[in-house]
Design a protein around this motif. Structure first.
Motif, mmCIF file in Angstrom:
data_model
loop_
_atom_site.group_PDB
_atom_site.id
_atom_site.type_symbol
_atom_site.label_atom_id
_atom_site.label_comp_id
_atom_site.label_asym_id
_atom_site.label_seq_id
_atom_site.Cartn_x
_atom_site.Cartn_y
_atom_site.Cartn_z
ATOM 1 N N ILE A 129 24.115 23.976 -53.933
ATOM 2 C CA ILE A 129 23.421 23.633 -55.173
ATOM 3 C C ILE A 129 24.054 24.323 -56.381
ATOM 4 C CG2 ILE A 129 21.287 23.194 -53.912
ATOM 5 C CD1 ILE A 129 20.184 25.846 -55.027
ATOM 6 N N ASP A 151 22.063 15.253 -55.076
ATOM 7 C CA ASP A 151 22.735 14.965 -56.344
ATOM 8 C C ASP A 151 24.193 15.400 -56.286
ATOM 9 O OD1 ASP A 151 20.384 13.990 -57.460
ATOM 10 O OD2 ASP A 151 19.933 15.849 -58.561
ATOM 11 N N ASN A 152 24.427 16.631 -55.849
ATOM 12 C CA ASN A 152 25.790 17.151 -55.799
ATOM 13 C C ASN A 152 26.637 16.415 -54.773
ATOM 14 O OD1 ASN A 152 25.269 18.995 -57.802
ATOM 15 N ND2 ASN A 152 25.176 20.785 -56.472
ATOM 16 N N ARG A 172 18.730 18.544 -55.248
ATOM 17 C CA ARG A 172 19.977 19.057 -55.828
ATOM 18 C C ARG A 172 21.138 18.897 -54.840
ATOM 19 N NH1 ARG A 172 21.062 22.416 -60.243
ATOM 20 N NH2 ARG A 172 23.294 22.858 -60.296
ATOM 21 N N ARG A 214 15.380 21.791 -53.638
ATOM 22 C CA ARG A 214 16.729 22.063 -53.144
ATOM 23 C C ARG A 214 17.383 20.797 -52.600
ATOM 24 N NH1 ARG A 214 16.782 24.591 -48.837
ATOM 25 N NH2 ARG A 214 14.623 25.225 -48.454
#
Length: 381
Positions: free
Chosen positions: A366, A260-261, A257, A254
């Motif tokens: 996410i 990343d976002n 992600r 999690r």
């Protein structure tokens, strides 16, 4: 199993082995308020009454300690319950502590409105300025309390340097590690004495449970935490412990992600005409970027922005999102947006910790990144 295992392996396995009777892979929810004893004082597994100890909670506490690389972990009914327990364990009338100049509003409210009534004093200093923190320390200082990154301005403190300041003064360094999570940052390894979490946030990760935790290597401090945990009784229930453990198992994937976002959101907002500035430790121009790069694995899923046009534009931005839910809290799988000055940090109004009125805080979830970016673009249109 060895504590030298990788992070995700510890997250999934630490604190619990499959039940020897049934082979249950997941920790059971021990919904029992009391436990049978084999004769007076003959405790099976050390359990007598659920406020004092519960097998589900014990598994959670061992897991939390393993994730932070600590010896002792204690679970609480909320992050504020953990905060209160720590303050009451470490401070006595006449003692002093140093807090960040942009601390979480709930922490500030508890210290400013409650503990000052009991003869506790505090000073405010930016976590980014080691000399300012050192200057704020007094002979009666017992705690240096920091968040890094801070909530909500995402300032970054050098944990190793702050530990040196605290220890030189005979004080303890407490690090609220909620924003980073143990996946991105482990303060005990950098010299902190206590790590605090609102497990409600990234550790639980699904916006379905409230909890808190304290982790330390200090046996004396842990004994004080355990005494108040039992004596005051602000403990998590077994279902709370189960939900938190379930969330922890996916913490690593999690957090990657989330990061990343968040990085893509930062790229989008940094060039937007309706955003004055973006506050994110991953930006090379962020004043804490080098320190964050040194002590964090990545830069996290939290972003704050100053919106052009003042408070009305900031509130309008919050009101117009659809993928981002207007709500307090953070660290869940869903994206959240809030106006700190009117919501999580309203208690700091008029104080040295007051936040800018055009500040908006984003907890990037996410979801699919195209949907996240499209939502922000529509809200700012």
């Amino acid at each position: 199993m060895s504590d030298q295992r990788g992070f995700s392996t510890r997250a999934i396995h630490a604190g619990y082995e499959p039940d020897p009777l049934t082979g249950a892979v997941n920790v059971p929810i021990y919904a029992s308020s009391t436990f049978a004893q084999d004769g007076v004082g003959g405790l099976r597994g050390g359990f007598e009454y659920a406020r004092t100890g519960n097998p589900t909670r014990r598994a959670l506490e061992a897991n939390l300690a393993a994730l932070e690389g600590g010896t002792y972990g204690r679970g609480f009914a909320s992050g504020m319950a953990a905060t209160d327990t720590l303050l009451r364990s470490a401070l006595r009338p006449g003692d002093h502590l140093v807090i960040p100049n942009d601390a979480y509003g709930g922490t500030f409210r508890l210290i400013d409105k409650v503990f000052t009534q009991w003869g506790i004093t505090y000073s405010v200093a930016p976590v980014t300025d080691i000399d300012a923190v050192r200057a704020a320390v007094r002979p009666e200082t017992k705690l240096v309390w920091v968040e890094t990154p801070t909530n909500p301005l995402l300032n970054v403190g050098d944990i190793e340097a702050l530990a040196g300041v605290a220890h030189d003064a005979g004080a303890k360094l407490v690090v609220d590690n909620t924003f980073a999570s143990p996946y991105l940052q482990q303060p005990l390894s950098l010299g902190a004495d206590v790590v605090l979490h609102s497990t409600t946030k990234y550790l639980g990760g699904h916006s379905d449970v409230v909890g808190g935790a304290l982790v330390t290597d200090d046996e004396e401090l842990d004994a004080a935490f355990a005494f108040l945990q039992n004596g005051a009784g602000a403990v998590p229930g077994p279902f709370d412990g189960y939900l938190t453990l379930r969330g922890i198992k996916t913490l690593a994937v999690r957090m990657d992600r989330h990061c990343d976002n968040a990085e893509k959101v930062v790229d989008f907002l940094s060039g937007h005409a309706k955003i004055e500035s973006v506050l994110y430790p991953g930006l090379p121009g962020h004043p804490g970027h080098e320190v964050a790069a040194k002590q964090m694995k990545r830069f996290g899923g939290m972003i704050s922005v100053l919106v052009a046009g003042g408070i009305d534009a900031a509130k309008d931005f919050c009101a117009r999102t659809e993928v981002f839910t207007l709500a307090e809290s953070l660290g869940g799988i869903e994206s959240l947006i809030e106006h700190p000055g009117a919501m999580t940090h309203a208690s700091t109004a008029g104080s040295l910790l007051e936040v800018p009125d055009n500040l908006v805080r984003l907890s990037v979830g996410i979801e699919d990144i195209d949907d996240i970016l499209g939502d922000l673009e529509n809200a700012l249109r």
